[in-house]
Design an enzyme around this catalytic site. Structure first.
Site, mmCIF file in Angstrom:
data_model
loop_
_atom_site.group_PDB
_atom_site.id
_atom_site.type_symbol
_atom_site.label_atom_id
_atom_site.label_comp_id
_atom_site.label_asym_id
_atom_site.label_seq_id
_atom_site.Cartn_x
_atom_site.Cartn_y
_atom_site.Cartn_z
ATOM 1 N N SER A 251 -0.577 -5.932 -11.966
ATOM 2 C CA SER A 251 -0.487 -5.045 -10.819
ATOM 3 C C SER A 251 0.227 -3.764 -11.219
ATOM 4 O O SER A 251 0.751 -3.643 -12.331
ATOM 5 C CB SER A 251 0.256 -5.720 -9.672
ATOM 6 O OG SER A 251 1.641 -5.608 -9.895
ATOM 7 N N LYS A 252 0.223 -2.836 -10.271
ATOM 8 C CA LYS A 252 0.851 -1.544 -10.530
ATOM 9 C C LYS A 252 2.345 -1.702 -10.799
ATOM 10 O O LYS A 252 2.987 -0.827 -11.312
ATOM 11 C CB LYS A 252 0.587 -0.604 -9.348
ATOM 12 C CG LYS A 252 -0.890 -0.248 -9.282
ATOM 13 C CD LYS A 252 -1.278 0.705 -8.187
ATOM 14 C CE LYS A 252 -2.789 0.969 -8.307
ATOM 15 N NZ LYS A 252 -3.422 1.630 -7.233
ATOM 16 N N ARG A 253 2.874 -2.868 -10.443
ATOM 17 C CA ARG A 253 4.303 -3.102 -10.670
ATOM 18 C C ARG A 253 4.609 -3.528 -12.108
ATOM 19 O O ARG A 253 5.758 -3.491 -12.531
ATOM 20 C CB ARG A 253 4.813 -4.183 -9.699
ATOM 21 C CG ARG A 253 4.880 -3.695 -8.264
ATOM 22 C CD ARG A 253 5.301 -4.813 -7.325
ATOM 23 N NE ARG A 253 4.345 -5.911 -7.309
ATOM 24 C CZ ARG A 253 3.233 -5.909 -6.557
ATOM 25 N NH1 ARG A 253 2.958 -4.896 -5.771
ATOM 26 N NH2 ARG A 253 2.396 -6.911 -6.579
#
Ligand code: GLU
Length: 321
Positions: A251-253
């Site tokens: 994910s973008k995290r």
């Protein structure tokens, strides 16, 4: 007819290698077919989108060697290529659906929807199936509720099954919750992803939609919109998502696997491309190759599990060399 593909990211964060994989696959598909490739910035949700991310993702793609024939920087015959600047087109389609009697106002509150949201059924990409509560309101009930709340507008799904062929997932038949009525315009006036993406893919003459498997279950909704708007639907291919060694979707995290992080760690783009191509089964072992060099190797993505696992070994090869 010239084939046309696209990559349509939402600029709500940094691109990670999972996004890069989707972009690469869509680009290779068109470059191998001698088609055209469009970049569209899906920034319709202004609260989630940032212009700086839209700029950064274009730099990241170019760093990888993924270019586009039409898009925000170079323009093209279908400009503008940012959804935030295409609202009049969504409004037109919305009017057409309204006139065809395909929409109804929905007054359900956040808490009513959340209660539905905890029910076990629904679409992964869009949350719970909507059981059509507001569809059967009488005119008097509608009037009473309209006095208190601005409604969202929902699209009435057709009662019939929807079928399509996905180039990766195979033949799909959609019924049940996949056919629940969905929002095309929110109470705050924002048009939904489903409406915008359908209008744009049609207006931009996209013949091939290749995107992540997380959107497979959105496809019947878009097909229903194509049908209702009298538009021709493209071919679909939903490529597997990348997951980490413990099976968690990237994910973008996941900041270590963003393109920005790899760039600043001096990882050569060819190394990332080689790793992605190997993961997809296009080349037998990871070796550094340019995007152009990969064009002849593009083909079906080989995965047994429907996911592509970025193993510790591959991660190591990528970052340590
Ligand atoms: N904008 C969507 C996303 O970033 C993708 C839309 C699409 O490819 O249809 O997830």
């Amino acid at each position: 007819m010239t084939r046309r593909g696209r990559f349509a990211p939402t600029p709500s964060g940094l691109l990670h290698i999972g996004n890069a994989f989707t972009a690469l696959a869509a680009w290779l598909q068109m470059r191998q077919a001698g088609g055209e490739f469009v970049l569209r910035i899906e920034d319709i949700d202004k609260a989630r989108s940032r212009p700086a991310y839209a700029e950064q993702l274009q730099d990241d793609l170019l760093w990888l060697g993924i270019d586009w024939d039409e898009g925000p920087r170079g323009g093209g015959p279908c400009a503008p290529y940012e959804q935030s600047r295409r609202e009049s087109l969504y409004e037109e389609a919305f009017e057409q659906l309204q006139q065809a009697g395909r929409l109804y106002p929905c007054y359900c509150s956040r808490s009513e929807l959340a209660a539905i949201g905890s029910a076990p059924h629904g679409l992964a990409s869009e949350g719970a199936a909507y059981p059509g509560l507001c569809r059967s309101l009488s005119p008097a009930e509608r009037q009473a509720r309209a006095a208190k709340k601005t409604p969202a507008l929902r699209f009435i799904m057709p009662p019939h099954e929807l079928r399509f062929y996905d180039a990766v997932a195979g033949p799909q038949t959609c019924a049940g919750e996949a056919l629940s009525d969905f929002v095309v315009k929110r109470a705050d006036g924002m048009f939904s992803y489903q409406l915008a993406v359908t209008v744009d893919d049609a207006a931009m003459g996209i013949t091939d939609v290749l995107r992540g498997a997380d959107l497979l279950d959105s496809t019947p909704r878009q097909l229903a919109l194509y049908e209702a708007l009298g538009l021709r639907a493209p071919d679909f291919a939903h490529v597997p998502l990348l997951v980490d060694a413990s099976g968690r979707r990237l994910s973008k995290r996941d900041s270590a696997l963003t393109l920005a992080a790899l760039r600043s760690a001096q990882v050569p783009p060819e190394r990332l491309l080689g790793a992605l191509a190997h993961l997809a089964g296009w080349i037998d072992r990871p070796e550094p190759l340019t995007a152009r060099e990969l064009i002849p190797f593009f083909g079906p993505v080989r995965t047994a599990s429907g996911r592509l696992t970025v193993s510790e070994q591959l991660r190591h090869w990528l970052t340590e060399g």
